[in-house]
Design an enzyme around this catalytic site. Sequence first.
Site, PDB file in Angstrom:
ATOM      1  N   ILE A  45       1.052  -0.974  -0.555  1.00 39.80           N
ATOM      2  CA  ILE A  45       0.026   0.021  -0.005  1.00 39.80           C
ATOM      3  C   ILE A  45       0.940   0.945  -0.234  1.00 39.80           C
ATOM      4  O   ILE A  45       0.526   2.446  -0.934  1.00 39.80           O
ATOM      5  CB  ILE A  45      -1.047  -0.071   1.791  1.00 39.80           C
ATOM      6  CG1 ILE A  45      -1.888  -1.199   1.205  1.00 39.80           C
ATOM      7  CG2 ILE A  45      -2.098   1.891   1.223  1.00 39.80           C
ATOM      8  CD1 ILE A  45      -2.520  -1.244   0.196  1.00 39.80           C
ATOM      9  N   SER A 158      -6.666   1.589   8.046  1.00 43.75           N
ATOM     10  CA  SER A 158      -6.979   0.366   9.208  1.00 43.75           C
ATOM     11  C   SER A 158      -7.606  -0.710   7.830  1.00 43.75           C
ATOM     12  O   SER A 158      -7.012  -0.526   7.091  1.00 43.75           O
ATOM     13  CB  SER A 158      -8.085   1.236  10.438  1.00 43.75           C
ATOM     14  OG  SER A 158      -8.332   0.166  11.319  1.00 43.75           O
ATOM     15  N   LYS A 161     -10.258  -6.134  10.056  1.00 44.39           N
ATOM     16  CA  LYS A 161     -10.436  -7.252  10.843  1.00 44.39           C
ATOM     17  C   LYS A 161      -9.308  -6.517  12.013  1.00 44.39           C
ATOM     18  O   LYS A 161      -9.486  -6.900  13.263  1.00 44.39           O
ATOM     19  CB  LYS A 161      -8.857  -7.911  10.780  1.00 44.39           C
ATOM     20  CG  LYS A 161      -8.002  -8.383   9.490  1.00 44.39           C
ATOM     21  CD  LYS A 161      -6.638  -9.570   9.344  1.00 44.39           C
ATOM     22  CE  LYS A 161      -7.158 -10.010   7.998  1.00 44.39           C
ATOM     23  NZ  LYS A 161      -7.475  -9.864   6.600  1.00 44.39           N
ATOM     24  N   LEU A 200      -5.745  -7.465  -3.142  1.00 45.70           N
ATOM     25  CA  LEU A 200      -5.459  -8.497  -4.073  1.00 45.70           C
ATOM     26  C   LEU A 200      -3.804  -7.755  -4.048  1.00 45.70           C
ATOM     27  O   LEU A 200      -2.956  -6.807  -4.202  1.00 45.70           O
ATOM     28  CB  LEU A 200      -5.674  -8.032  -5.413  1.00 45.70           C
ATOM     29  CG  LEU A 200      -7.547  -9.334  -5.417  1.00 45.70           C
ATOM     30  CD1 LEU A 200      -7.385  -8.471  -6.897  1.00 45.70           C
ATOM     31  CD2 LEU A 200      -7.306 -10.308  -5.150  1.00 45.70           C
ATOM     32  N   ARG A 291      -6.445 -21.331  10.546  1.00 50.25           N
ATOM     33  CA  ARG A 291      -5.133 -21.000  11.425  1.00 50.25           C
ATOM     34  C   ARG A 291      -5.665 -19.941  12.259  1.00 50.25           C
ATOM     35  O   ARG A 291      -6.401 -19.370  12.877  1.00 50.25           O
ATOM     36  CB  ARG A 291      -3.871 -20.292   9.960  1.00 50.25           C
ATOM     37  CG  ARG A 291      -4.328 -21.283   8.616  1.00 50.25           C
ATOM     38  CD  ARG A 291      -2.675 -19.710   8.019  1.00 50.25           C
ATOM     39  NE  ARG A 291      -4.056 -18.833   7.481  1.00 50.25           N
ATOM     40  CZ  ARG A 291      -3.223 -17.650   6.764  1.00 50.25           C
ATOM     41  NH1 ARG A 291      -1.847 -18.316   6.329  1.00 50.25           N
ATOM     42  NH2 ARG A 291      -3.656 -16.356   6.609  1.00 50.25           N
TER      43      ARG A 291
END
Length: 369
Positions: A45, A158, A161, A200, A291
Site C-alpha cells: 500500500i 486500517s 480485521k 489483491l 489458521r
Amino acid sequence: MKKDIHGLDVSRLLGRKPVIISKLYGASDYIRGQVVLITGAGGSIGSELALQVALHQPGKLLLLGHGENSIFSVDLILKDRFPDVPVESLIVDIQDELQLRDVFQRYKPQIVFHAAAHKHVPLMERNRIAAIQNNIWGTQNVATIAKQSGARKFIFISTDKAVYPANVMGATKRVSEMIIQQLSENSATQFAVVRFGNVLESRGSVIPIFKKQLARGGPLTVSHPDMVRYFMSIPEAVHLVLQAGSLSKGGELFILDMGEPIQIVELARALIREAGLEPDKDIAIQFIGIRPGEKVKESLTYDEERIAPSANPHISVIQPMPLNTDILSRNLKQLAKLTPQDADRAMQLLLRIIANNADDLSDGNESAE
C-alpha cells in the site's frame, strides 16, 4: 493453453470493474506543493501511495520505512518516473520516538499517510508483543508527533480485521483507530481513518501464495471451504484512500466500497482458469484448516456504527462509536506495562481496551505491574 503465471491480470478475479475515477476531485488541491510523509512506504500500500501521490506534484515526498531494500526500490522507481518530484528516503523505526521527532522537525510534513503496520495474522499470533509495539505504540508515536508538529492532515490505514477482532493484529488496529479518534478531539490536525479489507497481490496475501503454488503445479491451499473476504486491487484501494483524504474535515472513519465478499476457494478456481488450466483436474485445491486468529467471514463495520454516504459514491462515512478517552488513556498506560512474559494475556487485555468501559485494565492486572 497455459499462460505465464506472473503476467496474469488478477484484477479480473474481482468479478467487478475496479473503482478508478478518471479525476481525483480535490486530491491535487490538498497534495500539490505540500510535504507528504508516507510511513511503511516500502510496503504494498505504501509504495502505491507514493506513486499516486507523486502524480499530484507534492513539494516533497518523504518515504519512511524500516526495511532498507524495499525503500530503496521505491526510491529508484520514483526518481525514474517522477524526476521532478523531490524525494527523501528515511530509514526509521516508527517505535523510535526520537528519530520520528527529528524527521518532523527537519522536514515539517503537512500531510501524513500512516500505512506502516505488522499485518500477517498467524505470524502476529506468535509475536504478540511485536504487534502491540509496532501497530499501537508506533501509530501513537507518529500520530502524536504529527499533531504536535502541526501537520494539516493525518490518514491512518486500517483494516476490516479491526471489526470484532479475532486476532492480535486486528485488535491492535482497532486500538489504533481509537487512539486516532482520541487525538482528533479538539485538534487542528485533520485526523481520518480509512478501513478496508484484503488487497489483491499485497505482499504475503493469498494471491502471491496461490501464484507460487500454481507455479509448482499445486495444490492451492485454502483454509476453509466457506472462507470469504472482501477484496480490492492495490491501485483502487490507494486511489480511494487519496480521495478520502480530500473528503476529510477531521475525525471521520471512512470505509471503501469493496463490492461483494468473494469465496477464497472460488478465487483459487478463478486463478487456475485464468492460467489456462482446469481446477481439480490440472491443479488440485486442498483444504488445510483455519489458521490461528482467522475468521471464516470478516465485516467492515460494527453493528453499532452508523453509516452515511459521502460525496464519493464509493466511500462511506462511519460515525465513530462514543469513546471514553479517560478510560482509554488509563488502559493504554496499563497495556504499556505488558512484558514478553505476559504475551499470552495480550489478546484479553486488548479486547478489554476495545470494550472501553469502566472496568478498566487496572482491575486484576497485577501481573502486568
